[in-house]
Design an enzyme around this catalytic site. Structure first.
Site, PDB file in Angstrom:
ATOM      1  N   GLU A   1      40.883  40.797  53.549  1.00 21.97           N
ATOM      2  CA  GLU A   1      40.042  39.659  53.166  1.00 21.97           C
ATOM      3  C   GLU A   1      40.138  38.540  54.185  1.00 21.97           C
ATOM      4  OE1 GLU A   1      40.186  38.055  48.987  1.00 21.97           O
ATOM      5  OE2 GLU A   1      39.954  36.129  50.017  1.00 21.97           O
TER       6      GLU A   1
ATOM      7  N   GLU B   1      46.427  38.893  46.181  1.00 20.46           N
ATOM      8  CA  GLU B   1      47.206  37.667  46.427  1.00 20.46           C
ATOM      9  C   GLU B   1      48.273  37.412  45.366  1.00 20.46           C
ATOM     10  OE1 GLU B   1      44.488  34.496  47.607  1.00 20.46           O
ATOM     11  OE2 GLU B   1      44.078  35.625  49.439  1.00 20.46           O
TER      12      GLU B   1
END
Ligand SMILES: *[C@@H]1O[C@H](CO)[C@@H](O)[C@H](O)[C@H]1NC(C)=O
Ligand SMILES: *[C@@H]1O[C@H](CO)[C@@H](O)[C@H](O)[C@H]1NC(C)=O
Ligand SMILES: *[C@@H]1O[C@H](CO)[C@@H](O)[C@H](O)[C@H]1NC(C)=O
Ligand SMILES: *[C@@H]1O[C@H](CO)[C@@H](O)[C@H](O)[C@H]1NC(C)=O
Ligand SMILES: *[C@@H]1O[C@H](CO)[C@@H](O)[C@H](O)[C@H]1NC(C)=O
Length: 488
Positions: free
Chosen positions: A325, A227
């Site tokens: 994810e 991220e």
């Protein structure tokens, strides 16, 4: 009448009874006790008219599927270690065996993340630019033993190679401008790699891969940064713009890994679908950077955005896209889980795979009934809902009870049947709100997954335009809030 004649007479009487393949199917439905439960076999028949149709055309093929999995986080490994041997065997079987979900992929944090018991890294000696003090000792007590048991379980079952995607959340603090594994209040304030340590950070990846290899664990791929656009102040993170990630890859990480670990696949981005198009354009438009990259990793936290995924594929069709994810907010009552979470998983898997995604990896394999442990809380939490997340399996370690959540079963409708090497084939849903994904497996079996997220039962015709050269169909009802997988 001899037996051959008898055979033909019976076949004529039963019309398609001899030609038509038996269809096996499995169902999970809210109003029943079915949880990935095998149903009585069905049979195709000659086509007939019915308005609600799902049509399958196996001659029209798309991407090849590589697999499904969950994550070997520090938290999951810790909870696993607190289970007795019976329950450990049960968890391994539920995920990795042929009787269970047949997982053949996993994600592995490189160092600590929010789902760790504390912050840790593999070299905390400030200024050790050559990483002479590098050590993965932390991972040897719980994480690596769990990986080995999972791998052994797979080898007894499908025999697939376990593809592990490893990902860092943050380098050790001394490699970062802000000298912390966390970010300041946002992405400003130096939550970035120090320029002088870019080669050191590339070396860190290489040493991590070597150290795991020395333990007998081959890593299949890495993502450059978890991220990269998100900069939390209360757990491990580092900021990259697409340009900064491209340049780190092109000038440091790519050359280093292609020299030391040429078999390890590099994935970019590893963040939400909202900005995936910009990231692939920025990085893959640079041939010197793109040549090091296998593909693109995505997360689901900004919503469906399947068009973005499709566009990312169409722009760079040779760079596979992998979902790395997804998780849900904490489950308040693990014994009576929210059904919609399973439907959310299935909706995303179907949408992603119908838009070229090649595999789909869930987050923590197992958590406690608070949705932890998670080292950012409780004092650092911004609200109780942010302290814990959901796991497919939630474990009460005091009472030694495991609570499978609904999305465990929904995931199984895909992971258990879509073997590695399966190829997605064309399907179309007409006149209903059903969602469908169809693949042809390496042994030429068809797998069709049909999701009904609605509150009404939907009767539909499953029409395959080419079953052994014939157009074949059958009528079946998808119960309210149900998912079914058909195999033929
Ligand atoms: C969908 O429903 C319409 C209206 O009943 C019908 O004309 C059409 O044939 C149906 N579509 C398919 C593919 O059967
Ligand atoms: C099935 O797919 C093949 C390959 O794309 C195509 O040529 C054929 O027209 C399709 N059949 C139907 C009935 O759509
Ligand atoms: C583990 O715990 C479960 C549930 O309490 C129990 O049924 C089982 O016998 C235990 N196994 C061992 C090896 O203690
Ligand atoms: C790292 O190794 C190089 C080459 O051996 C050496 O020149 C350099 O001084 C070392 N750096 C540190 C910080 O030890
Ligand atoms: C799984 O075990 C096989 C056989 O020992 C080994 O070659 C492979 O590297 C292992 N994979 C992982 C991910 O540990």
């Amino acid at each position: 009448m001899n037996s051959v004649t008898l055979f033909f007479v019976v076949c004529l009487a039963a019309l398609n009874g001899c030609l038509a393949a038996d269809m096996q199917w499995y169902r999970t439905a809210q109003s029943t006790a079915d949880r990935l439960t095998k149903q009585s076999n069905l049979k195709f028949q000659d086509d007939f008219h019915f308005d609600q149709v799902i049509t399958i055309n196996r001659s029209s093929t798309f991407q090849t599927i590589i697999g499904f999995g969950g994550a070997f986080t520090d938290a999951a490994s810790f909870i696993f270690s607190k289970l007795n041997s019976t329950l450990q065997a049960q968890v391994l079987n539920m995920y990795f065996s042929d009787q269970g979900l047949r997982y053949n992929m996993a994600r592995l944090p490189i160092g600590s993340c929010d789902f760790s018991l504390m912050n840790y890294n593999y070299d905390s000696t400030s200024g050790d630019a050559n990483l002479t003090k590098f050590s993965i000792d932390h991972d040897k007590s719980q994480i690596i033993p769990l990986i080995k048991k999972a791998n052994a379980t797979i080898l007894k079952g499908s025999g697939d190679a376990l593809y592990i995607v490893a990902t860092p959340w943050s380098p050790p603090n001394w490699l970062k401008e802000n000298n912390s594994p966390y970010c300041p209040t946002d992405c400003a304030g130096g939550c970035v790699l120090k320029d002088q340590y870019r080669d050191t950070w590339a070396l860190y990846f290489s040493k991590f891969l070597s150290a795991y290899k020395a333990e007998g664990v081959d890593i299949w791929g890495i993502t450059i940064q978890n991220e990269p656009e998100y900069c939390p102040h209360n757990y491990e993170a580092m900021h990259f713009t697409p340009e900064a990630e491209r340049d780190f890859l092109k000038d440091h990480l790519g050359p280093k890994l292609s020299q030391d670990h040429p078999d390890v696949n590099i994935l970019i981005y590893d963040h939400n679908k909202d900005h995936v198009v910009n990231w692939v354009q920025t990085i893959y438009s640079d041939a010197e950077a793109a040549k090091y990259v296998w593909g693109t990793a995505i997360h689901w936290y900004t919503g469906d955005q399947f068009d973005n995924v499709n566009q990312a594929h169409n722009l760079f069709p040779n760079k596979p896209i992998l979902a790395t994810e997804a998780t849900e907010a904490r489950e308040e009552n693990p014994a009576n889980p929210v059904w919609g979470k399973g439907e959310h998983y299935a909706h995303d898997i179907i949408g992603d795979l119908n838009n070229w995604v090649v595999g789909w990896i869930d987050w923590n394999l197992v958590l406690d009934i608070q949705g932890g442990p998670n080292h950012k809380g409780p004092n650092n939490c911004e609200g109780p809902e942010l302290c814990g997340f959901d796991g497919m399996l939630l474990a009460d370690t005091d009472k030694q009870i495991i609570y499978p959540q609904v999305f465990y079963y929904y995931m199984g409708h895909f992971s258990k049947f879509l073997a590695r090497g399966s190829v997605r084939v064309w399907s179309l849903v007409d006149n209903s709100s059903l969602e469908c994904l169809s693949v042809l497996t390496p042994d030429s079996g068809m797998v069709v997954v049909v999701l009904n997220r609605g509150q009404d039962a939907v009767t539909f015709k499953l029409l395959d335009i080419n079953v052994g050269g014939q157009k074949q169909a059958l009528k079946i009802t998808a119960l309210p809030h149900s998912i079914q997988t058909f195999l033929y």
